[in-house]
Design a protein around this motif. Structure first.
Motif, PDB file in Angstrom:
ATOM      1  N   GLY A  33       0.819  -1.207   0.000  1.00 57.91           N
ATOM      2  CA  GLY A  33       0.000   0.000   0.000  1.00 57.91           C
ATOM      3  C   GLY A  33       0.850   1.253   0.000  1.00 57.91           C
ATOM      4  N   LYS A  34       0.204   2.391  -0.193  1.00 57.31           N
ATOM      5  CA  LYS A  34       0.913   3.682  -0.168  1.00 57.31           C
ATOM      6  C   LYS A  34       1.595   3.860   1.183  1.00 57.31           C
ATOM      7  N   ASP A  35       2.858   4.192   1.138  1.00 52.17           N
ATOM      8  CA  ASP A  35       3.646   4.431   2.352  1.00 52.17           C
ATOM      9  C   ASP A  35       3.626   3.251   3.325  1.00 52.17           C
ATOM     10  N   GLY A  36       3.440   2.028   2.806  1.00 55.84           N
ATOM     11  CA  GLY A  36       3.477   0.833   3.634  1.00 55.84           C
ATOM     12  C   GLY A  36       2.305   0.662   4.583  1.00 55.84           C
ATOM     13  N   ARG A  37       1.212   1.357   4.323  1.00 57.12           N
ATOM     14  CA  ARG A  37       0.063   1.344   5.247  1.00 57.12           C
ATOM     15  C   ARG A  37      -0.603  -0.023   5.408  1.00 57.12           C
ATOM     16  N   SER A  38      -0.434  -0.905   4.426  1.00 65.74           N
ATOM     17  CA  SER A  38      -1.123  -2.204   4.492  1.00 65.74           C
ATOM     18  C   SER A  38      -0.354  -3.270   5.262  1.00 65.74           C
ATOM     19  N   LYS A  39       0.868  -2.969   5.685  1.00 66.60           N
ATOM     20  CA  LYS A  39       1.694  -3.965   6.374  1.00 66.60           C
ATOM     21  C   LYS A  39       1.038  -4.522   7.627  1.00 66.60           C
ATOM     22  N   ASN A  40       0.273  -3.709   8.318  1.00 65.47           N
ATOM     23  CA  ASN A  40      -0.330  -4.145   9.574  1.00 65.47           C
ATOM     24  C   ASN A  40      -1.795  -4.556   9.442  1.00 65.47           C
ATOM     25  N   GLU A  41      -2.300  -4.637   8.219  1.00 67.86           N
ATOM     26  CA  GLU A  41      -3.689  -5.070   8.020  1.00 67.86           C
ATOM     27  C   GLU A  41      -3.839  -6.557   8.365  1.00 67.86           C
ATOM     28  N   SER A  42      -5.008  -6.937   8.795  1.00 68.96           N
ATOM     29  CA  SER A  42      -5.301  -8.365   8.987  1.00 68.96           C
ATOM     30  C   SER A  42      -5.179  -9.053   7.625  1.00 68.96           C
ATOM     31  N   ASN A  43      -4.992 -10.361   7.633  1.00 73.64           N
ATOM     32  CA  ASN A  43      -4.906 -11.094   6.371  1.00 73.64           C
ATOM     33  C   ASN A  43      -6.139 -10.864   5.512  1.00 73.64           C
ATOM     34  N   ALA A  44      -7.314 -10.893   6.119  1.00 73.18           N
ATOM     35  CA  ALA A  44      -8.558 -10.725   5.368  1.00 73.18           C
ATOM     36  C   ALA A  44      -8.609  -9.367   4.674  1.00 73.18           C
ATOM     37  N   LEU A  45      -8.290  -8.334   5.385  1.00 69.66           N
ATOM     38  CA  LEU A  45      -8.306  -6.992   4.800  1.00 69.66           C
ATOM     39  C   LEU A  45      -7.195  -6.845   3.770  1.00 69.66           C
ATOM     40  N   TRP A  46      -6.011  -7.359   4.075  1.00 71.21           N
ATOM     41  CA  TRP A  46      -4.871  -7.261   3.168  1.00 71.21           C
ATOM     42  C   TRP A  46      -5.147  -7.942   1.827  1.00 71.21           C
ATOM     43  N   VAL A  47      -5.742  -9.131   1.852  1.00 70.64           N
ATOM     44  CA  VAL A  47      -6.036  -9.847   0.608  1.00 70.64           C
ATOM     45  C   VAL A  47      -6.906  -8.981  -0.304  1.00 70.64           C
ATOM     46  N   ASN A  48      -8.022  -8.486   0.210  1.00 71.30           N
ATOM     47  CA  ASN A  48      -8.927  -7.693  -0.620  1.00 71.30           C
ATOM     48  C   ASN A  48      -8.328  -6.348  -1.028  1.00 71.30           C
ATOM     49  N   SER A  49      -7.614  -5.685  -0.131  1.00 68.63           N
ATOM     50  CA  SER A  49      -7.039  -4.387  -0.494  1.00 68.63           C
ATOM     51  C   SER A  49      -5.912  -4.549  -1.516  1.00 68.63           C
ATOM     52  N   THR A  50      -5.129  -5.600  -1.376  1.00 67.24           N
ATOM     53  CA  THR A  50      -4.049  -5.852  -2.335  1.00 67.24           C
ATOM     54  C   THR A  50      -4.616  -6.160  -3.718  1.00 67.24           C
ATOM     55  N   MET A  51      -5.664  -6.965  -3.764  1.00 63.88           N
ATOM     56  CA  MET A  51      -6.275  -7.293  -5.063  1.00 63.88           C
ATOM     57  C   MET A  51      -6.910  -6.051  -5.689  1.00 63.88           C
ATOM     58  N   LYS A  52      -7.483  -5.204  -4.886  1.00 63.34           N
ATOM     59  CA  LYS A  52      -8.062  -3.960  -5.408  1.00 63.34           C
ATOM     60  C   LYS A  52      -6.969  -3.082  -6.025  1.00 63.34           C
ATOM     61  N   ARG A  53      -5.840  -2.950  -5.323  1.00 62.93           N
ATOM     62  CA  ARG A  53      -4.733  -2.163  -5.870  1.00 62.93           C
ATOM     63  C   ARG A  53      -4.225  -2.766  -7.173  1.00 62.93           C
ATOM     64  N   LEU A  54      -4.147  -4.088  -7.216  1.00 60.38           N
ATOM     65  CA  LEU A  54      -3.686  -4.786  -8.414  1.00 60.38           C
ATOM     66  C   LEU A  54      -4.640  -4.532  -9.583  1.00 60.38           C
ATOM     67  N   GLU A  55      -5.948  -4.667  -9.329  1.00 62.90           N
ATOM     68  CA  GLU A  55      -6.959  -4.464 -10.372  1.00 62.90           C
ATOM     69  C   GLU A  55      -6.992  -3.018 -10.864  1.00 62.90           C
ATOM     70  N   GLU A  56      -6.695  -2.070  -9.995  1.00 61.94           N
ATOM     71  CA  GLU A  56      -6.691  -0.653 -10.392  1.00 61.94           C
ATOM     72  C   GLU A  56      -5.459  -0.291 -11.219  1.00 61.94           C
ATOM     73  N   LYS A  57      -4.379  -1.033 -11.044  1.00 57.20           N
ATOM     74  CA  LYS A  57      -3.110  -0.708 -11.710  1.00 57.20           C
ATOM     75  C   LYS A  57      -2.934  -1.409 -13.062  1.00 57.20           C
ATOM     76  N   PHE A  58      -3.518  -2.597 -13.229  1.00 56.12           N
ATOM     77  CA  PHE A  58      -3.278  -3.401 -14.434  1.00 56.12           C
ATOM     78  C   PHE A  58      -4.585  -3.823 -15.100  1.00 56.12           C
ATOM     79  N   ASP A  59      -4.497  -4.175 -16.398  1.00 52.48           N
ATOM     80  CA  ASP A  59      -5.660  -4.708 -17.113  1.00 52.48           C
ATOM     81  C   ASP A  59      -5.916  -6.150 -16.670  1.00 52.48           C
ATOM     82  N   LYS A  60      -7.094  -6.669 -17.006  1.00 47.44           N
ATOM     83  CA  LYS A  60      -7.515  -8.005 -16.544  1.00 47.44           C
ATOM     84  C   LYS A  60      -6.542  -9.109 -16.943  1.00 47.44           C
ATOM     85  N   ARG A  61      -6.042  -9.073 -18.173  1.00 47.70           N
ATOM     86  CA  ARG A  61      -5.128 -10.110 -18.655  1.00 47.70           C
ATOM     87  C   ARG A  61      -3.845 -10.108 -17.829  1.00 47.70           C
TER      88      ARG A  61
END
Length: 181
Positions: A31-59
């Motif tokens: 996450g920005k400025d390392g903010r996601s390092k302390n997220e629970s696994n559940a929150l981290w999984v969804n937030s990481t995938m959201k960042r991934l989907e926002e940055k790259f195309d589906k393929r």
């Protein structure tokens, strides 16, 4: 000790870096400025995938996630599928073997399927629900590697259903592109 979060952080980082650079990989994983390092696994999984989907195309997202598979227990599963191949002479026979059915394989309408009635991903134990199928593309990468090793040919894997994304089962179509027998 087996630290699935650390393994996934490393795998996602390396897969994203292959498609971009260190800065983007770091932002996706932590996450920005390392903010996601302390997220629970559940929150981290969804937030990481959201960042991934926002940055790259589906393929590219699918390619990145397929390259994130952890390989957990892979050797035993390859041996099982190799054994099933040796006991059959076609995908239909393989999918109809009792041992194959117990492992979640089936053959229907000319296609081989792999099904789970539970989520096989140790990283998703704490996750109630995924917001998309993106995380589960890791499992298609795992299955691709598994079946390519056992079938000794190129294989594609199509994700059809995911329990954590709200479906009743996890279901993948296994598509070999070569001679197995």
């Amino acid at each position: 000790m087996f630290d699935i979060r650390k393994i996934q952080c490393n795998n996602i980082y390396n897969a994203v870096k292959q498609e971009s650079n260190d800065e983007i990989a770091n932002e996706i994983v932590y996450g920005k400025d390392g903010r996601s390092k302390n997220e629970s696994n559940a929150l981290w999984v969804n937030s990481t995938m959201k960042r991934l989907e926002e940055k790259f195309d589906k393929r590219t997202v699918k390619k990145i996630r397929m390259n994130c598979q952890c390989g957990y227990g892979m050797d035993k599963k390859i041996e099982l599928v190799k054994e099933l191949v040796s006991e059959s002479s076609s995908l239909e026979e393989l999918g109809n073997l009792e041992k194959a059915k117990k492992a979640g394989l089936s053959f229907k309408d000319g296609d081989l399927y792999l099904q789970f009635n539970f989520c096989p991903c140790p990283m998703l134990e704490e996750v109630e629900r995924l917001e998309s199928y993106t995380w589960c593309q890791c499992t298609t990468g795992y299955s691709k590697k598994l079946f390519e090793a056992a079938f000794k040919c190129e294989v594609d894997v199509e994700l059809l259903k995911s329990i954590k994304a709200g479906d009743d089962i996890c279901l993948m179509k296994i598509i070999p592109y070569g001679k197995i027998w």
